[in-house]
Design a protein around this motif. Structure first.
Motif, PDB file in Angstrom:
ATOM      1  N   GLU A   9      56.387  -3.660  12.315  1.00 16.58           N
ATOM      2  CA  GLU A   9      56.920  -4.782  13.076  1.00 16.58           C
ATOM      3  C   GLU A   9      58.400  -4.957  12.754  1.00 16.58           C
ATOM      4  N   TRP A  33      54.105  -0.177  16.754  1.00 15.66           N
ATOM      5  CA  TRP A  33      52.986  -0.489  15.855  1.00 15.66           C
ATOM      6  C   TRP A  33      51.771  -1.050  16.587  1.00 15.66           C
ATOM      7  N   ARG A  34      51.938  -1.436  17.858  1.00 14.56           N
ATOM      8  CA  ARG A  34      50.839  -2.073  18.594  1.00 14.56           C
ATOM      9  C   ARG A  34      49.931  -1.087  19.317  1.00 14.56           C
ATOM     10  N   SER A  37      45.707   3.606  16.942  1.00 12.63           N
ATOM     11  CA  SER A  37      46.009   4.516  15.827  1.00 12.63           C
ATOM     12  C   SER A  37      45.919   5.980  16.235  1.00 12.63           C
ATOM     13  N   LYS A  56      53.105  -1.447   4.838  1.00 13.74           N
ATOM     14  CA  LYS A  56      51.923  -1.271   4.003  1.00 13.74           C
ATOM     15  C   LYS A  56      50.663  -1.856   4.614  1.00 13.74           C
ATOM     16  N   TYR A  57      50.760  -3.060   5.156  1.00 12.65           N
ATOM     17  CA  TYR A  57      49.540  -3.680   5.684  1.00 12.65           C
ATOM     18  C   TYR A  57      49.032  -2.928   6.917  1.00 12.65           C
ATOM     19  N   LEU A  58      49.935  -2.301   7.681  1.00 14.51           N
ATOM     20  CA  LEU A  58      49.512  -1.504   8.832  1.00 14.51           C
ATOM     21  C   LEU A  58      48.759  -0.261   8.385  1.00 14.51           C
ATOM     22  N   GLU A  60      46.963   0.046   5.687  1.00 11.95           N
ATOM     23  CA  GLU A  60      45.634  -0.391   5.242  1.00 11.95           C
ATOM     24  C   GLU A  60      44.717  -0.622   6.437  1.00 11.95           C
ATOM     25  N   LYS A  61      45.309  -1.070   7.534  1.00  9.67           N
ATOM     26  CA  LYS A  61      44.536  -1.388   8.729  1.00  9.67           C
ATOM     27  C   LYS A  61      44.029  -0.137   9.447  1.00  9.67           C
ATOM     28  N   ILE A  62      44.807   0.940   9.385  1.00 13.74           N
ATOM     29  CA  ILE A  62      44.460   2.124  10.194  1.00 13.74           C
ATOM     30  C   ILE A  62      44.271   3.390   9.366  1.00 13.74           C
ATOM     31  N   LYS A  63      44.252   3.279   8.029  1.00 16.23           N
ATOM     32  CA  LYS A  63      44.318   4.468   7.187  1.00 16.23           C
ATOM     33  C   LYS A  63      43.166   5.439   7.396  1.00 16.23           C
TER      34      LYS A  63
END
Length: 447
Positions: A9, A33-34, A37, A56-58, A60-63
């Motif tokens: 973002e 980013w939207r 994945s 980082k949080y992205l 974790e969301k799509i790893k």
């Protein structure tokens, strides 16, 4: 030189990562980013990316969906609310006019698969210089970035312009209510803000309901898609004496091509060519058309992109090898450019060309309608023109009755659906394919 993806973002950390990529002699592959994945992965593989800066949080969301062949480097957003870009980050910027790859921007894909557009440092810096020439910003000014930095208009026309002129840059979240934007305009003494028509309409609606102190603003710039007359008039009324200037461009051109200025904003045009750029409007045979006549817009620019990551140019040049934009437009008697629509959106009815934006402008004159979209669709096995509109009341009869007195019979949509919202893509443009799908699946209204 390596291609390094950047996903996140808008944040101070994003800008910091971008400048690090450039200063290390690499090309930044900017990925929104939207998007899903899997699409992120496909785009990175297509661009042969082996390293990616990601929030980082992205990650974790799509790893679970990400491949092990790419080295992911985490970075922190630093800010979760609006902040001025600090000098320890902005001072990293170094002007670069080399022909080396600077960014890969992915287009909106409104007419098919998205394409990775390769722009050099020369392309974006030269284009930014031309934008500076008409904006005339100073170190005393402040720009508020309201659109995502993964788009060329925001990256070149806002961030790069601000970095080169050393004005203050407010980096803020993009998905926020209009009141948040207005509060920050006052808080940071914002002088410039760049919007797409959807954002402009939202801000205008809020400003019509409640007064905000936006006295520091000296200009609002609008780009991204055609600004219909209804939003144009509403915005000019509620923003009072603050100039609202339309601008036009496309990623392949760096991106800016034309802009309104104080001496060329006599109507809802997109102004005249900016410094160093020429435009030509030609017919299907490549011949120049006279003022007022519609044709395909071609651009001659020093900021022309070098290539696509994969694939060929969709629209072959019809004039002197200049860039065929795929847009249809005309010049008015003042020499200002007007955009009518995309070549791909034109609907052929009985050998006649029908432009959806023309019909949309007429439909939007109804005060009960807040938004609409016209597109081809399929009904009972036949291809017809259909219309989605947003309203609190069924306006179909009124629309048809009014259009009968203005348009030819073949131009009047044969199918209408009242919906809660019109589908737009991440660039703020009407998603014509989704409009067509909704119309083809919906119930028939109207005639």
């Amino acid at each position: 030189m390596s291609r390094i993806a950047l996903i996140g973002e808008n944040s101070l950390g994003y800008v910091n990562a971008l400048l690090d990529i450039w200063n290390n002699g690499n090309c930044a592959v900017l990925i929104d980013w939207r998007i899903p994945s899997q699409t992120m992965i496909d785009l990175m593989n297509e661009a042969e990316v082996h390293k990616c800066y990601i929030e980082k949080y992205l990650f974790e969301k799509i790893k679970l969906a990400l491949p092990t062949t790419i080295d992911f480097i985490f970075y922190e957003k630093i800010n979760s609310s609006a902040m001025v870009l600090p000098k320890y980050i902005s001072c990293k910027f170094q002007e670069n006019y080399s022909k080396n790859e600077a960014i890969i921007i992915y287009s909106s894909g409104t007419t098919g698969k998205v394409k990775g557009i390769i722009l050099s440092h020369f392309d974006i810096n030269t284009n930014a210089d031309a934008i500076i020439d008409y904006m005339k910003p100073t170190t005393e000014n402040c720009i508020y970035i309201a659109k995502t930095l993964s788009h060329s208009s925001t990256l070149t026309g806002e961030l790069l312009v601000a970095l080169k002129t050393k004005m203050n840059i407010v980096i803020a979240p993009t998905i926020v209510p209009p009141r948040y934007v207005f509060m920050n305009i006052k808080k940071f003494n914002v002088t410039f803000i760049c919007l797409n028509p959807t954002l402009l309409s939202m801000l205008a609606d809020e400003l019509a309901k409640k007064q905000y102190d936006i006295s520091t603003l000296i200009a609002v710039y609008v780009s991204g898609c055609i600004l219909n007359d209804k939003i144009y008039n509403k915005a000019h009324m509620v923003f009072s004496n603050i100039p609202i200037y339309n601008v036009y461009g496309l990623s392949e051109s760096g991106p800016r091509v034309t802009a309104q200025r104080i001496d060329c904003c006599k109507s809802n045009s997109v102004g005249k060519p900016i410094s160093g750029i020429e435009i030509a409007i030609v017919n299907e045979n490549g011949n120049l058309v006279s003022d007022g006549k519609r044709g395909v817009i071609h651009v001659n620019t020093p900021s022309l992109f070098s290539n696509y990551v994969t694939g060929d140019v969709k629209h072959i040049s019809l004039y002197r090898g200049w860039l065929n934009t795929g847009d249809v437009g005309y010049k008015d008697k003042f020499g200002e450019l007007h955009i009518v629509g995309r070549i791909d959106d034109i609907i052929i009815c009985d050998a006649h060309k029908v432009y959806p934006s023309d019909i949309e402008n007429l439909i939007m004159q109804d005060t009960a309608i807040t938004d609409c979209a016209v597109s081809r669709c399929v009904c009972n096995g036949l291809e017809i023109i259909g219309c989605l509109y947003v309203s609190h009341t069924d306006c179909t009869f009124n629309i048809v009755h009014r259009l009968k007195n203005i348009l030819m019979q073949y131009e009047i949509p044969k199918k209408f659906l009242m919906v809660k919202s019109i589908p737009y893509n991440d660039r703020g443009k009407i998603d014509r394919k989704k409009v067509s799908d909704i119309l083809s699946e919906g119930n028939l209204k109207g005639e």
